[in-house]
Design a protein around this motif. Structure first.
Motif, PDB file in Angstrom:
ATOM      1  N   CYS A 129       2.665   8.440   7.267  1.00 20.20           N
ATOM      2  CA  CYS A 129       3.862   8.515   6.429  1.00 20.20           C
ATOM      3  C   CYS A 129       5.048   7.906   7.176  1.00 20.20           C
ATOM      4  O   CYS A 129       5.318   8.301   8.321  1.00 20.20           O
ATOM      5  N   TYR A 156      -4.794   8.865  -0.505  1.00 21.92           N
ATOM      6  CA  TYR A 156      -4.757   7.823  -1.529  1.00 21.92           C
ATOM      7  C   TYR A 156      -5.229   8.398  -2.854  1.00 21.92           C
ATOM      8  O   TYR A 156      -6.295   9.002  -2.943  1.00 21.92           O
ATOM      9  N   LYS A 185      -6.281   7.210  -6.462  1.00 20.51           N
ATOM     10  CA  LYS A 185      -6.657   5.982  -7.163  1.00 20.51           C
ATOM     11  C   LYS A 185      -6.092   5.943  -8.579  1.00 20.51           C
ATOM     12  O   LYS A 185      -5.808   4.868  -9.124  1.00 20.51           O
ATOM     13  N   THR A 243      -3.216   6.754  -9.644  1.00 16.60           N
ATOM     14  CA  THR A 243      -1.859   6.205  -9.637  1.00 16.60           C
ATOM     15  C   THR A 243      -1.749   4.964  -8.774  1.00 16.60           C
ATOM     16  O   THR A 243      -0.747   4.245  -8.843  1.00 16.60           O
ATOM     17  N   GLY A 244      -2.757   4.723  -7.934  1.00 18.61           N
ATOM     18  CA  GLY A 244      -2.703   3.593  -7.024  1.00 18.61           C
ATOM     19  C   GLY A 244      -1.649   3.741  -5.949  1.00 18.61           C
ATOM     20  O   GLY A 244      -1.106   2.754  -5.443  1.00 18.61           O
ATOM     21  N   ARG A 245      -1.374   4.993  -5.556  1.00 22.69           N
ATOM     22  CA  ARG A 245      -0.301   5.239  -4.594  1.00 22.69           C
ATOM     23  C   ARG A 245      -0.782   6.155  -3.467  1.00 22.69           C
ATOM     24  O   ARG A 245      -1.807   6.839  -3.580  1.00 22.69           O
ATOM     25  N   ASP A 304       5.940   9.651  -1.531  1.00 25.99           N
ATOM     26  CA  ASP A 304       5.106   8.896  -2.463  1.00 25.99           C
ATOM     27  C   ASP A 304       5.357   7.410  -2.218  1.00 25.99           C
ATOM     28  O   ASP A 304       6.504   6.951  -2.287  1.00 25.99           O
ATOM     29  N   PHE A 305       4.291   6.659  -1.905  1.00 21.14           N
ATOM     30  CA  PHE A 305       4.466   5.265  -1.495  1.00 21.14           C
ATOM     31  C   PHE A 305       3.418   4.368  -2.155  1.00 21.14           C
ATOM     32  O   PHE A 305       2.327   4.822  -2.513  1.00 21.14           O
ATOM     33  N   ALA A 306       3.767   3.097  -2.286  1.00 21.00           N
ATOM     34  CA  ALA A 306       2.814   2.116  -2.816  1.00 21.00           C
ATOM     35  C   ALA A 306       1.686   1.906  -1.805  1.00 21.00           C
ATOM     36  O   ALA A 306       1.904   1.952  -0.584  1.00 21.00           O
ATOM     37  N   PHE A 307       0.473   1.701  -2.325  1.00 22.83           N
ATOM     38  CA  PHE A 307      -0.681   1.477  -1.453  1.00 22.83           C
ATOM     39  C   PHE A 307      -0.810  -0.015  -1.153  1.00 22.83           C
ATOM     40  O   PHE A 307      -0.923  -0.840  -2.066  1.00 22.83           O
ATOM     41  N   GLU A 308      -0.769  -0.350   0.131  1.00 27.77           N
ATOM     42  CA  GLU A 308      -0.963  -1.732   0.572  1.00 27.77           C
ATOM     43  C   GLU A 308      -2.375  -1.862   1.142  1.00 27.77           C
ATOM     44  O   GLU A 308      -2.751  -1.107   2.031  1.00 27.77           O
ATOM     45  N   GLU A 309      -3.136  -2.813   0.652  1.00 18.63           N
ATOM     46  CA  GLU A 309      -4.537  -2.933   1.042  1.00 18.63           C
ATOM     47  C   GLU A 309      -4.712  -3.696   2.348  1.00 18.63           C
ATOM     48  O   GLU A 309      -5.814  -4.123   2.680  1.00 18.63           O
TER      49      GLU A 309
END
Length: 653
Positions: free
Chosen positions: A394, A403, A405, A407-409, A418-423
């Protein structure tokens, strides 16, 4: 007259005001008054009265209650709760009493004098405007006017007219299956209601246990059953309040505030599943209703019956000391259980999932349904780059991320970030990401792929946002139901087989209560879902023996021995003191003041910590353990320090 007022603010001291002569006759202990405070008018509670001129004191603005709303036993209960939970009396009273406007809304005036005929049947609020509060209070005091509520039509009498009962105070703890508990509840409630007495029954929540018991008990006792709590519409809640306060032969169901409800002829308190976390009140006044219920039963000399498939360690310990424990564990062995412990090396979840799918397939092919329990609701957690081995942490507090799935976050369980998921890895740019742990979302996806011909559903809660609701399941077709703790609720879902995936990971989630949490999860799943077969899928490194948890009496005794050796509850009380500040410079002096306060009283050895973490703000956590009276008093002094929060009996340490 000088009035000492407890205000519903986070300060333990009371504030003194002068009462004008017009209000003096109507001021009583714990009645509500409006008082000026820092250019505002606040509602406070009369904590004490003394004679005096009150020179230099601000005046009481208004008396709000026509007469006291607390019975004498409830006065003792709120005083005990204030001390036991290290919470200012004003905050406890604000929670324990329903809001005054809610009561006034349903009250009307009944007159006994011809001269007041114009007031007869008039709503209280309108009557107050017509006559003025002082005059109406005088009419009520002299008996020329009374009040009645419009929901029941009964007279609204002072709290000190609410009577107790002579039913006796039998106490018992019963551990057994839901079917046998329900049978005992029906018998016990019938005995008390037939005598014209009333019963309070505490339930973990309204949406699962509450609905389950409300349906069953309403069918048995019809219009004598009421639910009291914030989860139902105000009118229904206030009807329960008036019925319990003025009637008799009532059964009141509730989960938190009901434990402070004034009940006429209260003779029995029942607590269902006392171990459930849903009981804990987390806003303002932090308390555990089952513990308060036990104290109320002592004060009012009422019967107390605690029922659960897996009672809490604390309740078992108290009941065992008084030889009031009754354990019926035969139901655990009545059905056939296969303890299939599946092993895999180095958390090879792919292999474990394949074994889970194979087992589920065999159950489904027989035309039967299976439930899968896992302690995590997300898709995956402990996310790590496979190339540089760095974890995804964090950015706010550096805790591990999960993660989701759907929400993809990414979510942080520590600071609610709460954060965007970077692949891609932020450290090395690698794109091979793996999870150290997997949750219900991941298992659902895997089993949907394995069984496209069968319904696969998921049941998991989302704390603080929405309550878990049971999915719509097919009537006759076999299905797979995957879930977390809500699977153990009493939704009326029954399956033939139960699989526990990662159950052993709970040992790392709940501190000194970890084994107890595992015990409750397992036994309550069996209680709610009534499976005939049980399968355990565990990592070989963290494997535990299910047999150690299925022998109930042996588990309780072993757990109590460990708690006693470690000086933990129920043998020693635990308090969490937390300092929260925006900067280190602002927090360190407060931490030092706490240490100095403990050192002055010779209590510094009772403290562990402080532990510093940054979660949006800087937080210092200190654990204090002890049963000394001087420790309680010192904690009250610490409570008044700015930026300090004290939690009593924290669930996880």
């Amino acid at each position: 007259m000088i009035v000492h007022v407890a205000l519903p603010i986070p300060v333990t001291k009371t504030f003194s005001y002068f009462s004008p002569d017009e209000w003096g006759p109507y001021i009583r202990k714990y009645s509500r008054v409006a008082v000026p405070f820092h250019n505002k008018t606040l509602t406070g509670f009369v904590a004490g009265i003394e004679e005096g001129t009150g020179k230099g004191l601000k005046e009481v603005a208004e008396v709000l209650d026509p007469f006291p709303l607390l019975t004498s036993p409830l006065e003792g209960l709120v005083e005990w709760a204030s001390r036991y939970y290290i919470t200012p009396l004003g905050i406890v009273l604000k929670y324990a009493l329903p809001l005054n406007p809610h009561i006034e809304r349903y009250l009307c005036v009944k007159t006994n004098a011809r001269s007041l005929g114009a007031l007869d049947g008039m709503p209280l609020r309108k009557a107050l405007r017509a006559t003025g509060k002082v005059d109406l209070l005088q009419y009520l005091r002299e008996g020329s006017a009374t009040l009645f509520d419009t929901l029941t039509g009964a007279d609204f009498l002072p709290a000190d007219t609410i009577g107790g009962s002579d039913a006796g105070g039998e106490k018992a703890l019963y551990a057994g299956a839901i079917s046998s508990r329900l049978e005992r509840y029906l018998q016990l409630i019938s005995i008390h209601l037939e005598k014209g007495n009333s019963v309070i029954m505490l339930l973990p929540d309204y949406f699962s246990a509450g609905a389950y018991f409300s349906r069953t008990l309403s069918a048995a006792f019809r219009d004598r059953v009421f639910w009291y709590g914030s989860s139902i519409p105000l009118k229904k809640r206030m009807e329960a309040y008036f019925k319990a306060r003025q009637g008799h032969g009532c059964l009141v169901l509730g989960n938190k505030s009901a434990v402070f409800l004034p009940v006429n002829r209260l003779s029995c308190i029942i607590v269902e599943r006392d171990e459930e976390d849903e009981y804990r009140n987390e806003e303002g006044f932090r308390f555990n209703p089952p513990t308060v219920a036990m104290q109320r039963a002592e004060i009012e000399k009422a019967a107390l019956f605690i029922g659960s498939a897996s009672p809490s360690i604390e309740s078992y310990h108290r009941a065992r000391e008084k030889r009031l424990v009754f354990i019926d564990s035969a139901w655990l062995g009545e059905r056939h259980y296969d303890e299939n412990v599946h092993e895999a090396k180095a958390a090879s979840y792919g292999l474990l999932l394949d074994e889970l799918a194979a087992t589920a397939g065999k159950v489904l092919e027989r035309g039967e349904s299976i439930a899968v329990f896992t302690p995590r609701k997300d898709y995956g957690s402990f996310i790590q780059c496979a190339e540089c081995k760095n974890p995804f942490l964090c950015p706010r507090c550096e805790s591990v991320l999960s993660y989701h799935k759907e929400t993809g976050r990414l979510a942080c369980g520590a600071c609610a970030g709460d954060f965007a998921f970077e692949e891609r890895c932020r450290h090395c740019g690698g794109n091979i990401i793996r999870f150290g742990q997997i949750g219900a979302e991941y298992i659902e996806e895997h089993l949907k792929g394995a069984f496209p011909q069968y319904p696969v559903a998921r049941l998991s809660g989302n704390a603080g946002k929405k309550r878990a609701k049971p999915p719509v399941l097919p009537g006759r077709q076999p299905y797979v139901l995957i879930g977390t703790q809500p699977l153990s609720k009493l939704y009326g879902i029954h399956v033939h087989a139960l699989a526990l995936f990662g159950w052993e990971d709970m040992r790392r989630m709940a501190g000194y209560r970890s084994d107890e949490k595992m015990f409750h999860a397992l036994i309550n799943l069996l209680d709610a879902l009534t499976p005939s077969e049980v399968f355990f899928f565990m990592d070989s490194k963290r494997k535990v023996s299910p047999a150690d948890f299925l022998n109930m009496e042996a588990f309780y005794i072993d757990e109590l021995n460990k708690r006693k050796a470690s000086d933990f509850p129920p043998f020693t009380r635990v308090f969490l003191a937390e300092v929260v500040k925006k900067t280190k410079e602002a927090g360190l002096p407060v931490v030092q003041r706490i240490k100095e306060a403990l050192a002055q009283k010779g209590l510094i050895d009772h403290m562990a910590g402080p532990l510093l973490k940054k979660k949006k703000a800087y937080r210092w956590k200190m654990i204090l353990k002890g049963n000394d009276e001087i420790l309680y008093q010192t904690l009250l002094e610490i409570y008044d320090m700015p930026g300090v929060r004290i939690e009593v009996d924290p669930p996880n340490i």
